[in-house]
Motif scaffolding. Structure first.
Motif, mmCIF file in Angstrom:
data_model
loop_
_atom_site.group_PDB
_atom_site.id
_atom_site.type_symbol
_atom_site.label_atom_id
_atom_site.label_comp_id
_atom_site.label_asym_id
_atom_site.label_seq_id
_atom_site.Cartn_x
_atom_site.Cartn_y
_atom_site.Cartn_z
ATOM 1 N N SER A 194 69.424 51.963 48.558
ATOM 2 C CA SER A 194 69.458 52.179 50.010
ATOM 3 C C SER A 194 69.055 53.622 50.287
ATOM 4 O O SER A 194 69.042 54.458 49.362
ATOM 5 C CB SER A 194 70.861 51.919 50.581
ATOM 6 O OG SER A 194 71.750 52.936 50.151
ATOM 7 N N GLY A 195 68.771 53.906 51.547
ATOM 8 C CA GLY A 195 68.462 55.290 51.917
ATOM 9 C C GLY A 195 69.634 56.210 51.626
ATOM 10 O O GLY A 195 69.453 57.330 51.138
ATOM 11 N N MET A 196 70.858 55.734 51.895
ATOM 12 C CA MET A 196 72.027 56.589 51.651
ATOM 13 C C MET A 196 72.262 56.825 50.167
ATOM 14 O O MET A 196 72.754 57.888 49.777
ATOM 15 C CB MET A 196 73.282 56.011 52.322
ATOM 16 C CG MET A 196 73.346 56.240 53.828
ATOM 17 S SD MET A 196 72.818 57.898 54.380
ATOM 18 C CE MET A 196 74.027 58.961 53.587
ATOM 19 N N PHE A 219 71.066 61.931 60.409
ATOM 20 C CA PHE A 219 71.555 60.552 60.414
ATOM 21 C C PHE A 219 73.088 60.542 60.309
ATOM 22 O O PHE A 219 73.664 61.346 59.571
ATOM 23 C CB PHE A 219 70.919 59.822 59.232
ATOM 24 C CG PHE A 219 71.229 58.362 59.157
ATOM 25 C CD1 PHE A 219 70.825 57.495 60.157
ATOM 26 C CD2 PHE A 219 71.912 57.836 58.072
ATOM 27 C CE1 PHE A 219 71.105 56.141 60.085
ATOM 28 C CE2 PHE A 219 72.199 56.486 57.987
ATOM 29 C CZ PHE A 219 71.795 55.638 58.997
ATOM 30 N N GLU A 248 65.769 66.480 58.975
ATOM 31 C CA GLU A 248 64.962 65.306 59.315
ATOM 32 C C GLU A 248 64.016 65.720 60.434
ATOM 33 O O GLU A 248 64.378 66.532 61.269
ATOM 34 C CB GLU A 248 65.845 64.184 59.901
ATOM 35 C CG GLU A 248 66.878 63.648 58.988
ATOM 36 C CD GLU A 248 67.880 62.730 59.727
ATOM 37 O OE1 GLU A 248 67.675 62.412 60.914
ATOM 38 O OE2 GLU A 248 68.874 62.364 59.099
ATOM 39 N N ASN A 252 67.068 61.548 64.120
ATOM 40 C CA ASN A 252 67.696 60.307 64.549
ATOM 41 C C ASN A 252 68.997 60.635 65.270
ATOM 42 O O ASN A 252 69.845 61.281 64.657
ATOM 43 C CB ASN A 252 67.992 59.458 63.306
ATOM 44 C CG ASN A 252 68.582 58.106 63.619
ATOM 45 O OD1 ASN A 252 68.748 57.743 64.765
ATOM 46 N ND2 ASN A 252 68.923 57.373 62.588
ATOM 47 N N ASP A 312 64.178 64.458 55.030
ATOM 48 C CA ASP A 312 64.309 63.017 55.234
ATOM 49 C C ASP A 312 63.162 62.629 56.172
ATOM 50 O O ASP A 312 63.189 62.959 57.356
ATOM 51 C CB ASP A 312 65.683 62.718 55.845
ATOM 52 C CG ASP A 312 65.909 61.229 56.091
ATOM 53 O OD1 ASP A 312 64.911 60.491 56.236
ATOM 54 O OD2 ASP A 312 67.077 60.817 56.160
ATOM 55 N N CYS A 359 62.063 59.636 57.001
ATOM 56 C CA CYS A 359 62.191 58.233 57.357
ATOM 57 C C CYS A 359 61.575 57.890 58.712
ATOM 58 O O CYS A 359 60.887 56.887 58.859
ATOM 59 C CB CYS A 359 63.682 57.914 57.344
ATOM 60 S SG CYS A 359 64.110 56.340 57.964
ATOM 61 N N PHE A 360 61.809 58.736 59.731
ATOM 62 C CA PHE A 360 61.323 58.427 61.074
ATOM 63 C C PHE A 360 59.810 58.507 61.187
ATOM 64 O O PHE A 360 59.226 57.885 62.066
ATOM 65 C CB PHE A 360 61.989 59.354 62.105
ATOM 66 C CG PHE A 360 63.160 58.719 62.780
ATOM 67 C CD1 PHE A 360 64.159 58.125 62.038
ATOM 68 C CD2 PHE A 360 63.268 58.695 64.166
ATOM 69 C CE1 PHE A 360 65.237 57.517 62.648
ATOM 70 C CE2 PHE A 360 64.341 58.092 64.794
ATOM 71 C CZ PHE A 360 65.319 57.503 64.036
ATOM 72 N N SER A 409 64.494 56.273 53.821
ATOM 73 C CA SER A 409 65.162 54.993 53.808
ATOM 74 C C SER A 409 64.026 53.979 53.890
ATOM 75 O O SER A 409 63.356 53.867 54.919
ATOM 76 C CB SER A 409 66.096 54.870 55.019
ATOM 77 O OG SER A 409 66.422 53.506 55.190
ATOM 78 N N THR A 441 64.337 50.979 54.139
ATOM 79 C CA THR A 441 64.827 49.929 55.022
ATOM 80 C C THR A 441 64.097 49.898 56.366
ATOM 81 O O THR A 441 64.052 48.865 57.021
ATOM 82 C CB THR A 441 66.333 50.199 55.300
ATOM 83 O OG1 THR A 441 66.961 50.570 54.067
ATOM 84 C CG2 THR A 441 67.026 49.009 55.890
ATOM 85 N N LYS A 442 63.559 51.016 56.765
ATOM 86 C CA LYS A 442 63.008 51.154 58.121
ATOM 87 C C LYS A 442 61.510 50.803 58.129
ATOM 88 O O LYS A 442 61.166 49.685 57.812
ATOM 89 C CB LYS A 442 63.306 52.564 58.642
ATOM 90 C CG LYS A 442 64.735 53.037 58.378
ATOM 91 C CD LYS A 442 65.780 52.275 59.177
ATOM 92 C CE LYS A 442 67.206 52.556 58.740
ATOM 93 N NZ LYS A 442 67.613 53.956 58.777
ATOM 94 N N LEU A 447 67.201 46.487 52.052
ATOM 95 C CA LEU A 447 67.638 47.880 52.031
ATOM 96 C C LEU A 447 66.955 48.564 50.854
ATOM 97 O O LEU A 447 66.830 47.973 49.779
ATOM 98 C CB LEU A 447 69.142 47.974 51.815
ATOM 99 C CG LEU A 447 70.067 47.592 52.962
ATOM 100 C CD1 LEU A 447 71.508 47.665 52.471
ATOM 101 C CD2 LEU A 447 69.898 48.508 54.148
ATOM 102 N N ALA A 448 66.563 49.800 51.046
ATOM 103 C CA ALA A 448 65.959 50.563 49.955
ATOM 104 C C ALA A 448 65.938 52.038 50.303
ATOM 105 O O ALA A 448 66.030 52.416 51.471
ATOM 106 C CB ALA A 448 64.530 50.091 49.695
ATOM 107 N N LEU A 474 65.904 50.096 62.656
ATOM 108 C CA LEU A 474 64.707 50.595 63.340
ATOM 109 C C LEU A 474 63.505 50.403 62.435
ATOM 110 O O LEU A 474 63.650 50.125 61.246
ATOM 111 C CB LEU A 474 64.878 52.072 63.732
ATOM 112 C CG LEU A 474 64.979 53.107 62.621
ATOM 113 C CD1 LEU A 474 63.643 53.786 62.380
ATOM 114 C CD2 LEU A 474 66.029 54.141 62.969
HETATM 115 C C1 LIG Z 1 68.665 54.573 58.109
HETATM 116 C C2 LIG Z 1 68.539 55.997 57.734
HETATM 117 C C3 LIG Z 1 69.100 56.480 56.536
HETATM 118 C C4 LIG Z 1 69.927 55.610 55.621
HETATM 119 O O1 LIG Z 1 69.207 54.570 55.084
HETATM 120 P P1 LIG Z 1 69.901 53.163 54.605
HETATM 121 O O2 LIG Z 1 68.747 52.462 53.991
HETATM 122 O O3 LIG Z 1 70.428 52.517 55.835
HETATM 123 O O4 LIG Z 1 70.966 53.516 53.644
HETATM 124 C C5 LIG Z 1 68.911 57.812 56.236
HETATM 125 N N1 LIG Z 1 68.211 58.632 57.052
HETATM 126 C C6 LIG Z 1 67.661 58.198 58.209
HETATM 127 C C7 LIG Z 1 66.927 59.151 59.069
HETATM 128 C C8 LIG Z 1 67.809 56.866 58.587
HETATM 129 O O5 LIG Z 1 67.283 56.453 59.749
#
Ligand SMILES: *Cc1c(COP(=O)(O)O)cnc(C)c1O
Length: 389
Positions: free
Chosen positions: A84-86, A110, A153, A157, A182, A184-185, A204, A206-207, A216-217, A335
């Motif tokens: 997962s991202g976390m 986050f 980030e 977020n 991070d 992710c966004f 993450s 996952t997004k 999840l990843a 998201l």
């Molecule tokens: C969702 C998110 C995470 C965590 O990711 P998971 O896959 O839900 O564990 C970390 N950082 C940001 C910016 C996120 O949006």
């Protein structure tokens, strides 16, 4: 594939060597372990004299393909894929930091990352200070001899604020700190923080990377030296990504560029619509000229991303009515999905923060976060318009 190709081509053509079956699409390697030829092979493999798979907690062909793709997209040397991202955020910090170390983090991160820094790391005497996005000029004052990492980030977020990555890169270099972003966004398609001086980039998966709300990843990529430390920690502690999820993700990356282009096109149109709407107090989207960091966003991102933040006039009461009137879009906490999602950060992703903490990162009770999906833009705007009425 030795020649470096364009982003889209690398995303599609980076693949494992074909097996004996000469498959066109990468197969799924659902196996927990791998076999040895003989005693010497077994010894040499465990002694890491050979670059090969041993056990799927350490590595697996599907996660290797996923990691290779993301490394090419981000311009990184190496990486490790997480469940997962976390798991990526936690393992990256835990692998690099010792008791007594200090993290300098952007205040706006986050929710779970915020909680990790404030509620869990202090148990192991890993402390932190937060800096505000508009305090980059004075961030030097928060750096102590114990500071090891700068963490941020961009876009953030859920506030979609923008941090100047080049400035952060310069500060990290000057003080010899590890800069972790991070990303992710933005996704690797819109922004590559390593170009601006980041040492490690976290996602993450996952997004936007998965993009269809299935798995999840997480992944961390960066310099070989730092990733090796993360790998040593992670192969022992076991947060590895499953082969199945890695396989899904690797396929998803083939379409990342076309998907994210459409997400961004739709998001900008929605943001422009909301900006003119009488029942909306404010709208934030990195590629709107009214965004306070528009120029920086243009410099470091290819487009504005999939998330639009805005505030419904009339506070909590009107906010509730808005969410209860949504018909087509999903009320959910994810998201970067093909389906558009509306979220109320104050009662969901950021509910663990106090009201003051929320306000300090720009989350009011009426704040709405929309992850703009891939439905037709007229239908997305139509649903939000009728809910605002
Ligand atoms: C969702 C998110 C995470 C965590 O990711 P998971 O896959 O839900 O564990 C970390 N950082 C940001 C910016 C996120 O949006």
């Amino acid at each position: 594939m030795d020649k470096k190709h364009q982003f889209e081509t690398e995303a599609i053509r980076t693949q494992l060597e074909r097996s004996q079956y000469l498959e066109h699409s990468c197969p799924l390697y659902l196996t927990s372990s791998f076999v040895f030829d003989d005693a010497e092979d077994m010894r040499a493999s465990f002694a890491e004299e050979k670059d090969r798979d041993i056990y799927s907690r350490y590595s697996n062909p599907n996660s290797s393909e996923f990691i290779d793709k993301v490394c090419k997209m981000e311009g990184a040397e190496d990486g490790f894929a997480f469940a997962s991202g976390m798991a990526a955020v936690f393992s990256t910090f835990a692998a690099l930091l010792n008791s007594g170390d200090h993290i300098l983090s952007a205040r706006s991160v986050f929710g779970a990352t915020h909680s990790l820094l404030t509620n869990f790391f202090p148990k192991w005497n890993i402390t932190h200070s937060f800096f505000k996005i508009d305090e980059l000029d004075t961030i030097d004052e928060l750096i102590t001899p114990e500071t090891k990492v700068i963490y941020a980030e961009s876009p953030t977020n859920p506030g979609v604020d923008i941090l100047d990555l080049e400035v952060l890169g310069r500060i990290a270099k000057k003080h010899n700190l590890i800069l972790i972003i991070d990303n992710c966004f933005a996704s690797p398609y819109l922004q590559q923080p390593i170009k601006f001086g980041a040492d490690l980039v976290i996602h993450s998966g996952t997004k936007l990377m998965d993009g269809q709300g299935r798995v999840l990843a997480g992944i961390t990529v960066g310099s070989k030296e730092l990733v090796d430390k993360i790998y040593r920690f992670s192969r022992i502690t076991g947060p590895a990504l499953s082969p199945f999820n890695a396989w899904v993700l690797s396929k998803s990356l083939e379409t990342l560029a076309v998907r994210v282009d459409r997400h961004c096109e739709n998001a900008l149109k929605l943001a422009e619509f909301l900006e003119k709407h009488a029942k909306v107090n404010w709208v934030k989207y990195p590629f709107l000229k009214s965004h306070p960091k528009y120029e920086i966003a243009k410099r470091q991102m290819k487009a504005g991303g999939c998330v639009v933040a805005f505030e419904v006039k009339g506070g909590v009461e009107e906010g509730r009515k808005f969410f209860d009137s949504i018909k087509l879009l999903s009320l959910s906490a994810n998201l970067g999905d093909s389906r558009s999602i509306v979220t109320h950060p104050a009662s969901t992703t950021h509910s663990k923060l106090s009201v003051e903490e929320r306000l300090s990162v720009g989350i009011t009770d009426g704040s709405v976060r929309v992850s703009v999906g891939l439905e037709h833009i007229d239908d997305i705007i139509g649903d939000i318009e009728q809910a605002l009425e």
